[in-house]
Design a protein around this motif. Structure first.
Motif, PDB file in Angstrom:
ATOM      1  N   ALA A   1       0.736  12.733  35.601  1.00  0.00           N
ATOM      2  CA  ALA A   1       0.870  11.407  34.986  1.00  0.00           C
ATOM      3  C   ALA A   1       0.172  10.339  35.818  1.00  0.00           C
ATOM      4  N   ALA A   2       0.351  10.387  37.129  1.00  0.00           N
ATOM      5  CA  ALA A   2      -0.291   9.387  37.989  1.00  0.00           C
ATOM      6  C   ALA A   2      -1.803   9.513  37.935  1.00  0.00           C
TER       7      ALA A   2
ATOM      8  N   ARG B   1       3.040   1.245  41.055  1.00  0.00           N
ATOM      9  CA  ARG B   1       2.497   0.478  39.919  1.00  0.00           C
ATOM     10  C   ARG B   1       3.339  -0.751  39.632  1.00  0.00           C
TER      11      ARG B   1
ATOM     12  N   CYS C   1      -3.162   7.982  34.716  1.00  0.00           N
ATOM     13  CA  CYS C   1      -2.819   6.581  34.431  1.00  0.00           C
ATOM     14  C   CYS C   1      -3.994   5.667  34.760  1.00  0.00           C
TER      15      CYS C   1
ATOM     16  N   THR D   1      -4.186   2.464  35.071  1.00  0.00           N
ATOM     17  CA  THR D   1      -3.827   1.418  36.028  1.00  0.00           C
ATOM     18  C   THR D   1      -3.807   1.971  37.445  1.00  0.00           C
ATOM     19  N   THR D   2      -3.247   3.165  37.590  1.00  0.00           N
ATOM     20  CA  THR D   2      -3.221   3.800  38.913  1.00  0.00           C
ATOM     21  C   THR D   2      -4.625   4.158  39.361  1.00  0.00           C
ATOM     22  N   GLN D   3      -5.427   4.697  38.457  1.00  0.00           N
ATOM     23  CA  GLN D   3      -6.809   5.026  38.804  1.00  0.00           C
ATOM     24  C   GLN D   3      -7.559   3.792  39.300  1.00  0.00           C
TER      25      GLN D   3
END
Length: 208
Positions: A94-95, A57, A98, A100-102
């Protein structure tokens, strides 16, 4: 007469995030970089077959599971568009949650030939809307959770990897290595996959 353009390497992006499993990351990295080295050994002067980037990220160091620090090669804003997206497992809550990660995973998968997960990386692909239906797998310990969280998926047990074509999932650390050798075979031929496995001194059969 102009020389024919040299083929560009296939871009391999490996997602890294805090609490990523070290071997889920390192196994695929080793497979694709070793395959490139073996390809160039067998065909001297040939261009690199794969270009591998660890993508996070941000460019800040990532703290992998058990404390190993990883320096990303690129962040979501600067990473090359991948031909192959690899999503490792680990502690993925958490990932996977997230936004933004998605968003990055969904965009990267949209343009990639193949999007693949190792172990619990399947949860990230599913949360990003990349895995939406059909057969998949994950680590044996997480089969029930994947079924519960994503009931539209047909979660398979007792297989090392599941190949849906553009979507490939694997069961665990060693299965992730086997899956990546399988992907090398798909993309560059079985002889190179076998030569890569031999170089890595890892037993491998092309069946899941």
């Amino acid at each position: 007469m102009n020389a024919a353009p040299r083929p560009a390497p296939l871009q391999v992006a490996i997602l890294v995030f805090d609490e990523v499993e070290v071997l889920d990351l390192g196994g695929p990295y080793e497979v694709f970089t070793t395959a490139t080295r073996m390809h160039q050994r067998l065909q001297p002067g040939s261009p690199a077959l794969f270009a591998v980037q660890c993508v996070a990220r941000t460019l800040q160091p990532v703290r992998a599971r058990a404390g190993l620090q990883v320096l990303p090669d690129a962040d979501f804003a600067t990473a090359s568009a991948p031909d192959v997206l690899i999503v490792p497992g680990g502690v993925v809550d958490a990932a996977a949650a997230c936004p933004t990660t998605q968003a990055w995973v969904a965009g990267a998968a949209h343009g990639a030939q193949i999007s693949a997960s190792v172990c619990t990386g399947a949860f990230i692909l599913a949360a990003a809307g990349v895995l939406t239906q059909g057969p998949v797998t994950t680590h044996w310990e997480d089969i029930a959770d994947l079924r519960r969280q994503f009931p539209q998926l047909a979660v398979q047990e007792n297989v090392r990897w599941v190949d849906q074509g553009a979507r490939v999932t694997s069961a665990g650390i060693s299965a992730g290595i086997d899956m990546c050798l399988h992907l090398v075979g798909r993309l560059a031929g079985l002889p190179l996959a076998e030569r890569t496995a031999r170089q890595m001194d890892t037993p491998w059969t092309p069946q899941p």
